[in-house]
Design a protein around this motif. Structure first.
Motif, PDB file in Angstrom:
ATOM      1  N   ALA A 234      -2.206   5.379   2.576  1.00  0.00           N
ATOM      2  CA  ALA A 234      -3.365   4.735   1.946  1.00  0.00           C
ATOM      3  C   ALA A 234      -4.655   4.984   2.722  1.00  0.00           C
ATOM      4  CB  ALA A 234      -3.118   3.232   1.842  1.00  0.00           C
TER       5      ALA A 234
ATOM      6  N   SER B 261      -1.726   4.792   7.443  1.00  0.00           N
ATOM      7  CA  SER B 261      -2.912   4.434   6.654  1.00  0.00           C
ATOM      8  C   SER B 261      -4.187   4.694   7.436  1.00  0.00           C
ATOM      9  CB  SER B 261      -2.852   2.959   6.246  1.00  0.00           C
ATOM     10  OG  SER B 261      -2.752   2.127   7.407  1.00  0.00           O
TER      11      SER B 261
ATOM     12  N   TRP C 227      -8.522   3.513   7.486  1.00  0.00           N
ATOM     13  CA  TRP C 227      -9.297   2.330   7.135  1.00  0.00           C
ATOM     14  C   TRP C 227     -10.782   2.506   7.377  1.00  0.00           C
ATOM     15  CZ3 TRP C 227      -6.912  -2.190   5.333  1.00  0.00           C
ATOM     16  CH2 TRP C 227      -5.511  -2.126   5.305  1.00  0.00           C
TER      17      TRP C 227
ATOM     18  N   LEU D  42       0.833  -1.197   0.000  1.00  0.00           N
ATOM     19  CA  LEU D  42       0.000   0.000   0.000  1.00  0.00           C
ATOM     20  C   LEU D  42       0.871   1.251   0.000  1.00  0.00           C
ATOM     21  CD1 LEU D  42      -2.483  -1.049   2.852  1.00  0.00           C
ATOM     22  CD2 LEU D  42      -2.920  -1.155   0.389  1.00  0.00           C
ATOM     23  N   PRO D  43       0.330   2.364  -0.507  1.00  0.00           N
ATOM     24  CA  PRO D  43       1.020   3.636  -0.296  1.00  0.00           C
ATOM     25  C   PRO D  43       1.031   3.963   1.198  1.00  0.00           C
ATOM     26  CG  PRO D  43      -1.123   3.976  -1.351  1.00  0.00           C
ATOM     27  CD  PRO D  43      -0.901   2.503  -1.294  1.00  0.00           C
TER      28      PRO D  43
ATOM     29  N   THR E  56      -7.976   4.569  -1.958  1.00  0.00           N
ATOM     30  CA  THR E  56      -6.816   4.216  -2.767  1.00  0.00           C
ATOM     31  C   THR E  56      -6.807   2.718  -3.048  1.00  0.00           C
ATOM     32  OG1 THR E  56      -5.385   3.864  -0.818  1.00  0.00           O
ATOM     33  CG2 THR E  56      -5.417   6.075  -1.790  1.00  0.00           C
ATOM     34  N   ASP E  57      -7.320   1.929  -2.083  1.00  0.00           N
ATOM     35  CA  ASP E  57      -7.279   0.478  -2.201  1.00  0.00           C
ATOM     36  C   ASP E  57      -8.516  -0.138  -1.565  1.00  0.00           C
ATOM     37  OD1 ASP E  57      -4.217  -0.443  -2.972  1.00  0.00           O
ATOM     38  OD2 ASP E  57      -4.269   1.448  -1.845  1.00  0.00           O
TER      39      ASP E  57
ATOM     40  N   TYR F 149       1.460  -0.315   7.997  1.00  0.00           N
ATOM     41  CA  TYR F 149       1.385   1.030   7.409  1.00  0.00           C
ATOM     42  C   TYR F 149       0.773   1.986   8.433  1.00  0.00           C
ATOM     43  CZ  TYR F 149       2.201  -1.541   3.081  1.00  0.00           C
ATOM     44  OH  TYR F 149       2.731  -2.342   2.111  1.00  0.00           O
TER      45      TYR F 149
ATOM     46  N   VAL G 192      -7.970   2.876   2.881  1.00  0.00           N
ATOM     47  CA  VAL G 192      -8.288   1.515   2.461  1.00  0.00           C
ATOM     48  C   VAL G 192      -9.663   1.085   2.946  1.00  0.00           C
ATOM     49  CG1 VAL G 192      -7.426  -0.855   2.356  1.00  0.00           C
ATOM     50  CG2 VAL G 192      -5.821   1.023   2.768  1.00  0.00           C
TER      51      VAL G 192
ATOM     52  N   GLY H  65      -6.885   3.811  -8.305  1.00  0.00           N
ATOM     53  CA  GLY H  65      -7.033   2.922  -7.154  1.00  0.00           C
ATOM     54  C   GLY H  65      -6.988   1.456  -7.548  1.00  0.00           C
TER      55      GLY H  65
END
Length: 199
Positions: free
Chosen positions: A59, A82, A84, A55-56, A125-126, A79, A61, A155
């Protein structure tokens, strides 16, 4: 009626337990219970998915079909910057996911929904998915479409699926919906697909 892990309100008698999870150099104790997917330990498909996802650093997510939250619990540590959103139709699983990711505070939020709510459009992004195979192919493919809508341009959707559960047809369906699809992992009947939204 028999409970499934995709039951909205499981009626199975509660039997809470703590399991050990060790993957990606992360070791965790996670809470599980009856009426949720893979209650006795991290399932092999999710383990292989976790080992492949990158992942970036910043991210945002969506953990789609999050269950009791092992994906977010692990990757949220890998990460640390990140953010979520955890989505599941199973209320009991979502309660556990909130407990298992509470250490992340405001970095995580949970949503009880059968799929991605329609107001989430081009924000992530994901998206990470171990699809609910037993719910049927129509449900799985609807989740692919939900993910495409919810992803930002550029993405990515990460999907793990076994060959015996329809990996070839799932790959073809992803190709129908996404700009690029690649197989990033293939071993012992398990496949991890990476689908990118570029147009």
């Amino acid at each position: 009626m028999t409970d499934h892990y995709y039951t909205h309100s499981p009626q199975a008698k509660r039997d809470p337990r703590v399991i050990q999870v060790a993957v990606r150099d992360i070791e965790l104790q996670l809470q599980t219970d009856n009426g949720v997917f893979s209650k006795a330990g991290l399932d092999e498909a999710t383990r292989r998915l976790l080992e492949q996802v990158w992942l970036p650093s910043d991210a945002f997510v969506l953990d789609l079909g999050c269950g009791y939250g092992p994906v977010t619990a692990v990757l949220g540590k890998v990460y640390p910057d990140s953010r979520w959103v955890l989505v599941d139709v199973n209320e009991r699983a979502l309660e556990l996911a909130a407990l298992n990711t509470a250490m992340f505070g405001e970095r995580c939020q949970t949503i009880c929904s059968d799929g991605i709510p329609p107001d989430l459009v081009e924000v992530f992004t994901d998206v990470i998915l171990n699809p609910p195979i037993r719910a049927g192919k129509a449900v799985v493919y609807r989740l692919f479409e939900d993910a495409h809508r919810a992803l930002q341009m550029g993405g990515r959707l990460w999907v793990v699926i076994q060959k015996k559960h329809g990996a070839p047809s799932a790959y073809a369906e992803l190709e129908n919906r996404f700009s690029e699809v690649e197989t990033v992992y293939r071993k012992s009947g398990y496949f991890v697909f990476l689908a990118k939204k570029l147009t």
